[in-house]
Structures are given as C-alpha cells and as structure tokens.
Design a protein around this motif. Structure first.
Motif, PDB file in Angstrom:
ATOM      1  N   GLU A 404     -26.903  -7.588  10.514  1.00  0.00           N
ATOM      2  CA  GLU A 404     -25.835  -7.535  11.510  1.00  0.00           C
ATOM      3  C   GLU A 404     -26.279  -6.663  12.667  1.00  0.00           C
ATOM      4  O   GLU A 404     -26.905  -5.620  12.465  1.00  0.00           O
ATOM      5  N   SER A 405     -25.942  -7.102  13.880  1.00  0.00           N
ATOM      6  CA  SER A 405     -26.314  -6.341  15.079  1.00  0.00           C
ATOM      7  C   SER A 405     -25.105  -6.196  15.995  1.00  0.00           C
ATOM      8  O   SER A 405     -24.304  -7.142  16.129  1.00  0.00           O
ATOM      9  N   TYR A 406     -24.956  -5.020  16.623  1.00  0.00           N
ATOM     10  CA  TYR A 406     -23.784  -4.707  17.441  1.00  0.00           C
ATOM     11  C   TYR A 406     -24.199  -4.219  18.829  1.00  0.00           C
ATOM     12  O   TYR A 406     -25.204  -3.535  18.987  1.00  0.00           O
ATOM     13  N   GLU A 424     -29.317 -14.571   9.429  1.00  0.00           N
ATOM     14  CA  GLU A 424     -29.533 -14.793   7.996  1.00  0.00           C
ATOM     15  C   GLU A 424     -30.869 -15.496   7.800  1.00  0.00           C
ATOM     16  O   GLU A 424     -31.121 -16.540   8.391  1.00  0.00           O
ATOM     17  N   ASN A 425     -31.733 -14.889   6.987  1.00  0.00           N
ATOM     18  CA  ASN A 425     -33.080 -15.408   6.752  1.00  0.00           C
ATOM     19  C   ASN A 425     -33.848 -15.627   8.055  1.00  0.00           C
ATOM     20  O   ASN A 425     -34.580 -16.602   8.213  1.00  0.00           O
ATOM     21  N   LEU A 429     -26.798 -16.850  12.558  1.00  0.00           N
ATOM     22  CA  LEU A 429     -25.715 -17.464  11.789  1.00  0.00           C
ATOM     23  C   LEU A 429     -24.454 -17.352  12.638  1.00  0.00           C
ATOM     24  O   LEU A 429     -23.662 -16.422  12.497  1.00  0.00           O
ATOM     25  N   LYS A 430     -24.258 -18.310  13.532  1.00  0.00           N
ATOM     26  CA  LYS A 430     -23.229 -18.191  14.557  1.00  0.00           C
ATOM     27  C   LYS A 430     -21.819 -18.238  13.988  1.00  0.00           C
ATOM     28  O   LYS A 430     -20.888 -17.700  14.598  1.00  0.00           O
ATOM     29  N   SER A 431     -21.644 -18.843  12.814  1.00  0.00           N
ATOM     30  CA  SER A 431     -20.319 -18.877  12.202  1.00  0.00           C
ATOM     31  C   SER A 431     -19.859 -17.481  11.786  1.00  0.00           C
ATOM     32  O   SER A 431     -18.666 -17.258  11.568  1.00  0.00           O
ATOM     33  N   ALA A 432     -20.785 -16.538  11.683  1.00  0.00           N
ATOM     34  CA  ALA A 432     -20.445 -15.170  11.263  1.00  0.00           C
ATOM     35  C   ALA A 432     -20.335 -14.215  12.446  1.00  0.00           C
ATOM     36  O   ALA A 432     -20.049 -13.028  12.255  1.00  0.00           O
ATOM     37  N   TYR A 433     -20.548 -14.687  13.685  1.00  0.00           N
ATOM     38  CA  TYR A 433     -20.421 -13.820  14.861  1.00  0.00           C
ATOM     39  C   TYR A 433     -18.965 -13.349  14.988  1.00  0.00           C
ATOM     40  O   TYR A 433     -18.025 -14.071  14.660  1.00  0.00           O
ATOM     41  N   ILE A 538     -33.074 -10.671  18.234  1.00  0.00           N
ATOM     42  CA  ILE A 538     -31.766 -10.146  17.821  1.00  0.00           C
ATOM     43  C   ILE A 538     -31.137  -9.337  18.948  1.00  0.00           C
ATOM     44  O   ILE A 538     -29.950  -9.487  19.254  1.00  0.00           O
ATOM     45  N   GLN A 539     -31.938  -8.492  19.594  1.00  0.00           N
ATOM     46  CA  GLN A 539     -31.401  -7.656  20.672  1.00  0.00           C
ATOM     47  C   GLN A 539     -30.939  -8.505  21.859  1.00  0.00           C
ATOM     48  O   GLN A 539     -29.867  -8.260  22.433  1.00  0.00           O
ATOM     49  N   ASP A 540     -31.721  -9.490  22.215  1.00  0.00           N
ATOM     50  CA  ASP A 540     -31.322 -10.371  23.330  1.00  0.00           C
ATOM     51  C   ASP A 540     -30.045 -11.137  22.988  1.00  0.00           C
ATOM     52  O   ASP A 540     -29.164 -11.310  23.836  1.00  0.00           O
ATOM     53  N   GLU A 541     -29.936 -11.579  21.740  1.00  0.00           N
ATOM     54  CA  GLU A 541     -28.787 -12.387  21.333  1.00  0.00           C
ATOM     55  C   GLU A 541     -27.503 -11.550  21.299  1.00  0.00           C
ATOM     56  O   GLU A 541     -26.451 -11.988  21.784  1.00  0.00           O
ATOM     57  N   VAL A 542     -27.563 -10.339  20.736  1.00  0.00           N
ATOM     58  CA  VAL A 542     -26.345  -9.526  20.664  1.00  0.00           C
ATOM     59  C   VAL A 542     -25.926  -9.078  22.066  1.00  0.00           C
ATOM     60  O   VAL A 542     -24.719  -8.985  22.360  1.00  0.00           O
ATOM     61  N   HIS A 543     -26.889  -8.818  22.950  1.00  0.00           N
ATOM     62  CA  HIS A 543     -26.553  -8.440  24.326  1.00  0.00           C
ATOM     63  C   HIS A 543     -25.892  -9.615  25.053  1.00  0.00           C
ATOM     64  O   HIS A 543     -24.880  -9.435  25.746  1.00  0.00           O
ATOM     65  N   ARG A 544     -26.453 -10.798  24.877  1.00  0.00           N
ATOM     66  CA  ARG A 544     -25.877 -11.999  25.498  1.00  0.00           C
ATOM     67  C   ARG A 544     -24.452 -12.237  25.018  1.00  0.00           C
ATOM     68  O   ARG A 544     -23.542 -12.520  25.807  1.00  0.00           O
ATOM     69  N   PHE A 545     -24.245 -12.091  23.716  1.00  0.00           N
ATOM     70  CA  PHE A 545     -22.937 -12.370  23.125  1.00  0.00           C
ATOM     71  C   PHE A 545     -21.897 -11.353  23.588  1.00  0.00           C
ATOM     72  O   PHE A 545     -20.765 -11.728  23.948  1.00  0.00           O
ATOM     73  N   ALA A 546     -22.265 -10.053  23.605  1.00  0.00           N
ATOM     74  CA  ALA A 546     -21.317  -9.014  24.011  1.00  0.00           C
ATOM     75  C   ALA A 546     -20.975  -9.131  25.487  1.00  0.00           C
ATOM     76  O   ALA A 546     -19.804  -8.999  25.886  1.00  0.00           O
ATOM     77  N   ILE A 547     -21.988  -9.396  26.313  1.00  0.00           N
ATOM     78  CA  ILE A 547     -21.747  -9.509  27.763  1.00  0.00           C
ATOM     79  C   ILE A 547     -20.905 -10.749  28.077  1.00  0.00           C
ATOM     80  O   ILE A 547     -20.056 -10.734  28.969  1.00  0.00           O
TER      81      ILE A 547
END
Length: 624
Positions: A404-406, A424-425, A429-433, A538-547
């Motif tokens: 998990e990343s925040y 996951e692996n 796992l976008k269903s868990a965002y 992971i870092q790029d994805e969590v930043h994209r999602f939060a922004i």
C-alpha cells in the motif's frame, strides 16, 4: 495469522519450561505434533538457547515458525559431540523423515539419454528411459538440462524436424510448419528431401552432440572444402551455413562463462510460501548444467540456504571447490567444514559483492524469479525479481506481495486530500485504491494529514469482518515523502499494535525517485534496477492518483462556490442540485420549472437560480 487459545498458550508455556532445562550442548532437536508425527528437525550449538526461543515471545518469529510452534505437542533431542556432528545427523534425519516444516529437496535427476529412432527417417530426442523399441540410445548423461539443450540446438543447426509427423507416411500432407520458414527445419514433409541427405544431416547432428562445437566445425570444414573442390557448390553452401550456425552458438555460450574453473552458483527468490532456487554448475569455466527447484517454505533466507545446501550436497557426488551464494547461510562455517570433508579437499562458500561473480549470481537470481513466476502464475519473472530485490534491500521478513502506498495532496492547505494505491504481486490493483478527505487537520500539515489517513485505514482494518480490502494487512507501506513522514507514522502504528514495515519514497530535484527513507536516514536504490523501477512506478502512480482526486475536489469546490453565491442556496441545496443535475452546465440550462421540481428546492430558490444564469434574458424581458 495464527490465533492461539488460552489452553494452547498454556501448553507453549509448559514447553518453554522444559526447553529451559535442556543442556547448553550441541545437538539435534525433533518437534512432534499431537499424532506423534515429526514436523520439524533442527540443529543447535546450544540446545537450551535454540529450543527455548521457539516457545518464548513470537514477535520475532515469521508466520511459518508461529504455525509450527502452534502444532508442537512435544519435542525430543539427541546430544552430539560437536555442531559439525549435529549438522550431519540433522541432514540424515531430515532425509529419513521428510518433516513438514523443513525445506524438502527430492533427488529426481536420474540419468538422461539421447534417443535415435530407426528407419530411413530417424528422429533425435532426449529421454530418461531406455526402452526395447529398436531405437538407438546414447548415454547415459548426468545433466538432463545439458542434453535437452544440446539436442534442441542440434535440431536447429542441422534443420531436423521436431514435430510429430511420420515419414514417409505424411509426405505432402499439409503445409510446412513455422520452423521451415525460419530456416530451422528442412521440411521433409514436403517430400523434396532425399533419405540420404536427411540421414547425413542426422549423422552430422550426432557428431556435433558427441564431439562438441570444435570437433564438429573441424569435420564440417573438411567436408565443405571437399565439396567445393568437387564443384558441389550447393552442398558446400549448405555446410557453410551449418558452420555459421555452430559458431553463432559458440559466441552465445561465451556469455555464460566463469573465470573460476569449477564452481556452483546458487540463488533463491521468495514468493509467499514458495521458494525458487536456481543452481548453475560450471566446469572448465563453462556452464554445463542448470537445476531449478520450487520448494515449499517461508523461513528466513539464511535458514533456507542452510537447509538447501545440506540436502543438495547430501545427494550429490560432485562437490566443487567453490560454492557461490547470493546471501548468507546459517551455520556457514559448519557447512563448509562438512563439504570439505565430503569432497576430500577444501570447499569455500563465497558471497560476491561485485564483478563477474556478482553478475553470475544476478543472472542465477533472474532465472530463479522466472521459474517462480511460471510456477505460481501470479506475476512475470521481472515483477517477481523486483519484489524479491525489494525484500532484500529493505531486509523485510517476507516478500512484499501486497503493497500500500499513500500520498497527501493540497494547495496551500486547501482541499486537503489523500490517495492510497495498492500493488499486488508487482502490479496495480485498482479495485483496492481508496480516496480520503482530510477531516481533522486544517492548513498545510502533511505529517498530521498522513497520521489521520493511516489511523483511519487501520481502524477500518480492525472493524472489517473479511480479510479483503481494508480487512487485509499489507506486507509493506510506502509513503510519498521522506523520513519525516516515516517518523510521523511509525509511532502511530506501534500504538495501534500494527506490525507492518513503513518506508518513505524520496524524490530528487527533478521529481524522480532517488531513495527509500527510513527513520535513521535513506537507502539508495539506484543500483537495484528491478526494485528501483517498481518503487518509481508506485511513487508515480500514488502521486497521480492523489493529485487527480485533489483536482476533482477543487473543481467540485469551485462549482459549489458558484451555487452558494446565489441568494437562497446554501451548501446543502447546492449539493442536492449537483446530485440531481450532475453538472453545473445542466443546472444553468434547466428551466425554472425543472429547478423547482428538483429535490430540496422551492419556488423562490428556483427563481433565484434561474435568474442567476439567465440574467441578460431577464433584463431584456423586463424592458418595455
């Protein structure tokens, strides 16, 4: 997670009392379950210290040890004169009893043969059985991998078929397969190849297998020169192509070579309860065999290497002077002594840190990761390798299959939100965002906001009834930020009694992932290519999602501000309008009647909203 009843806890306390009475002496301990079955066998330099650890606090135990301890009914032990004797006895007992919680290795190598069928159109293949079927068998050979690989290369070089068609029965039936079009088969199925030419190619392939590349090139060169002198230019050209193919193979083989004449290289990759171990065996500086093992077990890597080494060489006659490992092994000095005695000469366990040997270990690890990916089917070899590399880099107790990343996002403290992504692996796992609106923190306080988000996430974990979504504990938490974020969150998790590793992801001046942060500083990851790529993703994805969530909230806030500026429309009525009409444009285009019929609206409010968006029309209507 193992949950113990009070009765079981009391039984473990009794076992600890018995363990504390053991002597401080080398020996082997044997764990039994309630049926008397042996479930684990281990060795110890001091039995009292080692065995009592199992029945003390389980905070330092991995999940496998906790399960094993929960099933122990009683234990027994055998004293030995030295730790070396304990190692030999342990290896013998494990082989005899095959305990459930030990790493178990089966000797299924056997011997391999090259099979050459009879008739005018013989086939070459690799087999482990000699049958009374009229075929010719060459061998035996110890290395099945070498023989299988050599037969496959010989078929390609000399363009022999590997299909199941029968000749001459299948002449002219159907089109040639792909191998013909990529020039790896002469396609006797077309009926254009004579039996004599085919048999000559088979014989040359067998000469290649028996004599190796150098002898084969020498003999083929003589044949090519003879054909050219006899003006058989077509035959000479065909032989020339075969020589070129063999030389190309030789160049490829040079890649897998070692300056150490004789050695074994071993590497392991963990994946849940599965362990993949790869062994490269070198003789004369060249790779001559490769073995792959998929085992069950989730112990510490040091313990797995120790158990594997003793079992692997207990069933091998050939022990090289150097065994190169990808990491430390428990009791390595004792194992080296045992190997030295078994080999009749000094055997060294070596862990390289750079250079050619380190590259060989990494190649071995890559192959182990690919084998594990194939066995589990949950990820690719690259993803498996990245997760295992990350485990080693952060010294994690297990492979981080669920991460998990925040990240916190705001603008000068406004519209404070957070995003959580899950891998996951090694895959998103976008269903868990999940998205979080910060509720208790005002202004720009990223540390406070992160504490709130983590607290809410694990309060949900405790309230969840199913082990999925928020009901599942992650194997690793990565925060988008430095050691300050980590220092803010770790005490909170300790207070909540949540045992999950937490690290930060640090960016450089160009907003690229640079390192992983911990309480005491930073861990550089640039040299760990697979782990670096995964953490960057992971870092790029969590930043994209939060922004993205932050922008969405700002847009909603802007719309809400527009509506609440209309007399008679407060925040509740503005939200009701947006839920009903979906967009601000739809609200602006609605008639006064449509607005009056919307939930929460009345005639004055509907008139005010309509006039706000149709002010010019209203003015024109009022003019005489």
């Amino acid at each position: 997670m193992v949950l113990l009843t009070e009765e079981k806890k009391q039984h473990i306390r009794e076992l600890r009392k018995k363990a504390m009475k053991l002597p401080l002496h080398p020996g082997v301990y044997i764990m039994h379950d309630k049926d008397g079955t042996i479930i684990y066998i281990g060795k110890a330099k001091a039995l009292k210290n080692r065995v009592s650890q199992y029945f003390g606090s389980d905070k330092n135990h991995d999940e496998k040890v906790r399960r094993m301890v929960s099933n122990v009914e009683y234990f027994e032990y055998i004293l030995t004169d030295s730790e070396f004797e304990a190692l030999i006895l342990e290896s013998s007992l494990i082989k005899q009893h095959q305990p459930k919680y030990n790493i178990l290795l089966k000797d299924d190598k056997g011997y391999s043969y090259i099979k050459v069928t009879g008739g005018d159109w013989p086939r070459i293949s690799e087999t482990k059985q000699v049958l009374d079927d009229g075929a010719k068998y060459i061998g035996p050979y110890l290395s099945a991998w070498t023989i299988k690989d050599t037969v496959e290369e010989a078929r390609k070089i000399f363009r022999l078929p590997s299909c199941t068609r029968k000749f001459p029965q299948d002449f002219g039936k159907g089109r040639p397969c792909l191998n013909y079009y990529i020039q790896q088969c002469c396609a006797p199925c077309r009926g254009h190849v004579s039996a004599a030419d085919y048999q000559e190619a088979v014989q040359e392939a067998l000469d290649f297998i028996r004599g190796g590349t150098s002898d084969s090139v020498r003999m083929l060169t003589e044949k090519m020169n003879e054909a050219a002198e006899n003006m058989e230019f077509e035959l000479a050209a065909r032989i020339r192509d075969r020589i070129a193919a063999i030389n190309k193979l030789k160049e490829r083989q040079k890649v897998v070579a070692s300056r150490i004449e004789e050695q074994d290289v071993m590497a392991l990759v963990l994946g849940g309860e599965k362990v993949s171990i790869q062994v490269f065996r070198f003789s004369g500086g060249r790779l001559y065999d490769r073995e792959s093992f998929i085992l069950t077990g989730d112990a510490e890597p040091e313990q797995i290497r120790s158990e594997f080494l003793t079992q692997y060489y207990a069933i091998r006659d050939k022990i090289p002077p150097v065994v190169t490992l990808d990491g430390a092994a428990n009791d390595s000095e004792v194992i080296a002594e045992w190997l030295t005695q078994k080999a009749g000469r000094r055997v060294k366990l070596h862990i390289p840190v750079k250079g050619e040997q380190k590259q060989l270990v990494e190649m071995c690890r890559t192959n182990a990761a690919e084998a594990l990916a194939q066995a589990t089917g949950r990820s690719t070899g690259r993803e498996t390798s990245a997760l295992d590399e990350l485990r080693q880099l952060l010294n994690l107790p297990k492979t981080p299959e669920y991460i998990e990343s925040y990240d916190i996002s705001n603008l000068a403290g406004g519209e404070n939100v957070a995003g959580m992504v899950v891998f996951e692996n090694g895959r998103p796992l976008k269903s868990a965002y999940r998205k979080f609106k910060i509720k208790t923190v005002e202004g720009q306080d990223d540390y406070g906001s992160m504490r709130e988000v983590i607290a809410r996430r694990f309060e949900e974990y405790r309230a969840a009834e199913k082990a999925e979504g928020f009901g599942r504990l992650p194997d690793l938490i990565l925060l988008d930020g430095g050691k300050g974020h980590v220092s803010a969150v770790r005490p909170l998790l300790q207070q909540m009694q949540i045992d999950v590793p937490v690290y930060g992801m640090v960016k450089d001046d160009k907003h690229r992932t640079r390192a992983i942060a911990e309480d005491g500083g930073e861990i550089a990851i640039n040299s760990n290519r697979a782990a670096f790529t995964l953490v960057s993703q992971i870092q790029d994805e969590v930043h994209r999602f939060a922004i993205g969530y932050h922008r969405q909230q700002r847009k909603k806030s802007s719309i809400s501000t527009t509506l609440t500026s209309i007399p008679g429309v407060g925040e509740t009525r503005a939200r009701a309008l947006m839920r009903h009409f979906r967009t601000l444009r739809a609200v602006s285009e609605a008639t006064e009647e449509m607005l009056r019929q919307a939930p929460g609206m009345n005639a004055p409010a509907a008139r005010a909203v309509y006039r706000y968006f149709h002010a010019e029309e209203a003015q024109e209507a009022e003019q005489p």
